[in-house]
Design a protein around this motif. Structure first.
Motif, PDB file in Angstrom:
ATOM      1  N   ASP A   1       0.818  -1.209   0.000  1.00  0.00           N
ATOM      2  CA  ASP A   1       0.000   0.000   0.000  1.00  0.00           C
ATOM      3  C   ASP A   1       0.857   1.267   0.000  1.00  0.00           C
ATOM      4  O   ASP A   1       0.580   2.200  -0.750  1.00  0.00           O
ATOM      5  N   GLN A   2       1.889   1.282   0.823  1.00  0.00           N
ATOM      6  CA  GLN A   2       2.690   2.495   1.014  1.00  0.00           C
ATOM      7  C   GLN A   2       4.088   2.099   1.453  1.00  0.00           C
ATOM      8  O   GLN A   2       4.257   1.111   2.170  1.00  0.00           O
ATOM      9  N   VAL A   3       5.095   2.845   0.988  1.00  0.00           N
ATOM     10  CA  VAL A   3       6.453   2.678   1.509  1.00  0.00           C
ATOM     11  C   VAL A   3       6.938   4.038   1.993  1.00  0.00           C
ATOM     12  O   VAL A   3       6.697   5.059   1.354  1.00  0.00           O
ATOM     13  N   ARG A   4       7.589   4.016   3.141  1.00  0.00           N
ATOM     14  CA  ARG A   4       8.141   5.240   3.723  1.00  0.00           C
ATOM     15  C   ARG A   4       9.576   4.957   4.134  1.00  0.00           C
ATOM     16  O   ARG A   4       9.873   3.886   4.654  1.00  0.00           O
TER      17      ARG A   4
ATOM     18  N   SER B   1       9.777   1.480   5.987  1.00  0.00           N
ATOM     19  CA  SER B   1       8.497   1.030   6.520  1.00  0.00           C
ATOM     20  C   SER B   1       7.610   0.651   5.335  1.00  0.00           C
ATOM     21  O   SER B   1       7.423   1.439   4.413  1.00  0.00           O
ATOM     22  N   VAL B   2       7.065  -0.566   5.357  1.00  0.00           N
ATOM     23  CA  VAL B   2       6.254  -1.089   4.266  1.00  0.00           C
ATOM     24  C   VAL B   2       4.862  -1.402   4.806  1.00  0.00           C
ATOM     25  O   VAL B   2       4.709  -2.249   5.686  1.00  0.00           O
ATOM     26  N   ASP B   3       3.848  -0.705   4.286  1.00  0.00           N
ATOM     27  CA  ASP B   3       2.463  -0.970   4.659  1.00  0.00           C
ATOM     28  C   ASP B   3       1.872  -1.980   3.681  1.00  0.00           C
ATOM     29  O   ASP B   3       1.906  -1.772   2.466  1.00  0.00           O
ATOM     30  N   THR B   4       1.340  -3.085   4.212  1.00  0.00           N
ATOM     31  CA  THR B   4       0.697  -4.124   3.411  1.00  0.00           C
ATOM     32  C   THR B   4      -0.704  -4.345   3.979  1.00  0.00           C
ATOM     33  O   THR B   4      -1.013  -3.854   5.075  1.00  0.00           O
ATOM     34  N   PRO B   5      -1.542  -5.096   3.289  1.00  0.00           N
ATOM     35  CA  PRO B   5      -2.860  -5.412   3.862  1.00  0.00           C
ATOM     36  C   PRO B   5      -2.776  -6.144   5.196  1.00  0.00           C
ATOM     37  O   PRO B   5      -3.698  -6.083   6.006  1.00  0.00           O
ATOM     38  N   GLU B   6      -1.654  -6.825   5.464  1.00  0.00           N
ATOM     39  CA  GLU B   6      -1.480  -7.575   6.717  1.00  0.00           C
ATOM     40  C   GLU B   6      -0.958  -6.723   7.857  1.00  0.00           C
ATOM     41  O   GLU B   6      -0.976  -7.143   8.994  1.00  0.00           O
ATOM     42  N   GLY B   7      -0.435  -5.537   7.541  1.00  0.00           N
ATOM     43  CA  GLY B   7       0.124  -4.686   8.577  1.00  0.00           C
ATOM     44  C   GLY B   7       1.357  -3.954   8.078  1.00  0.00           C
ATOM     45  O   GLY B   7       1.669  -3.973   6.887  1.00  0.00           O
TER      46      GLY B   7
ATOM     47  N   VAL C   1      11.990  10.774   4.918  1.00  0.00           N
ATOM     48  CA  VAL C   1      12.818  11.123   3.768  1.00  0.00           C
ATOM     49  C   VAL C   1      12.064  10.901   2.460  1.00  0.00           C
ATOM     50  O   VAL C   1      12.102  11.730   1.560  1.00  0.00           O
ATOM     51  N   LEU C   2      11.371   9.761   2.349  1.00  0.00           N
ATOM     52  CA  LEU C   2      10.569   9.430   1.172  1.00  0.00           C
ATOM     53  C   LEU C   2       9.242   8.850   1.623  1.00  0.00           C
ATOM     54  O   LEU C   2       9.181   8.109   2.596  1.00  0.00           O
ATOM     55  N   ASP C   3       8.185   9.156   0.886  1.00  0.00           N
ATOM     56  CA  ASP C   3       6.852   8.635   1.181  1.00  0.00           C
ATOM     57  C   ASP C   3       6.168   8.403  -0.155  1.00  0.00           C
ATOM     58  O   ASP C   3       5.861   9.360  -0.868  1.00  0.00           O
ATOM     59  N   GLU C   4       5.951   7.128  -0.512  1.00  0.00           N
ATOM     60  CA  GLU C   4       5.387   6.815  -1.821  1.00  0.00           C
ATOM     61  C   GLU C   4       4.199   5.875  -1.685  1.00  0.00           C
ATOM     62  O   GLU C   4       4.295   4.822  -1.059  1.00  0.00           O
ATOM     63  N   ALA C   5       3.079   6.250  -2.304  1.00  0.00           N
ATOM     64  CA  ALA C   5       1.903   5.389  -2.375  1.00  0.00           C
ATOM     65  C   ALA C   5       2.137   4.356  -3.468  1.00  0.00           C
ATOM     66  O   ALA C   5       2.601   4.680  -4.560  1.00  0.00           O
ATOM     67  N   VAL C   6       1.834   3.106  -3.172  1.00  0.00           N
ATOM     68  CA  VAL C   6       2.043   2.030  -4.132  1.00  0.00           C
ATOM     69  C   VAL C   6       0.705   1.496  -4.637  1.00  0.00           C
ATOM     70  O   VAL C   6       0.623   0.940  -5.718  1.00  0.00           O
ATOM     71  N   ASN C   7      -0.346   1.649  -3.873  1.00  0.00           N
ATOM     72  CA  ASN C   7      -1.713   1.304  -4.290  1.00  0.00           C
ATOM     73  C   ASN C   7      -1.917  -0.158  -4.658  1.00  0.00           C
ATOM     74  O   ASN C   7      -2.534  -0.475  -5.666  1.00  0.00           O
TER      75      ASN C   7
END
Length: 125
Positions: free
Chosen positions: A72-75, A110-116, A84-90
């Motif tokens: 979903d998102q990487v920071r 930091s990697v946001d996934t559907p699992e957490g 430093v970086l914030d990118e939506a991956v969708n």
């Protein structure tokens, strides 16, 4: 079949079948080997066991982030906590995070996934 985790490094490997009959060889002695290099990768497991794979680490210009269930998102944070970086991956299964404009050093990815959310230290050379 026995499974072992190997540390990063160089190994010599021979190929044999289950009865230990040699299937491949390259010299008259009957012993065949080829070089196998094990490189370190990072795989983090989410709550459902799905792996988030981050490579290469250390990185030079970019880091790839892969996850079978989507990202979903990487920071990327500096070790002082600055974003430093914030990118939506969708929801894409993989994402290339360009690091070429950043100074060398240690960062927290930091990697946001559907699992957490999973966080891993990466190095930029």
């Amino acid at each position: 079949m026995r499974q072992h985790e190997l540390a990063p490094g160089n190994y010599l490997v021979g190929i044999a079948d289950a009865d230990e009959l040699q299937l491949w060889y390259s010299d008259a002695s009957g012993e065949g080997t080829f070089a196998l290099e094990i490189q370190e990768t990072t795989a983090l497991r989410g709550v459902d066991g799905t792996a988030v794979i981050i490579y290469p680490n250390p990185a030079v210009d970019f880091v790839m982030v892969n996850n079978g269930t989507g990202i979903d998102q990487v920071r990327l944070y500096s070790f002082t906590g600055a974003l430093v970086l914030d990118e939506a991956v969708n929801g894409a299964a993989s994402h290339r995070l360009d690091l070429d404009r950043l100074p060398a050093g240690a960062y927290l990815l930091s990697v946001d996934t559907p699992e957490g959310t999973l966080t891993k230290r990466i190095m930029k050379e």
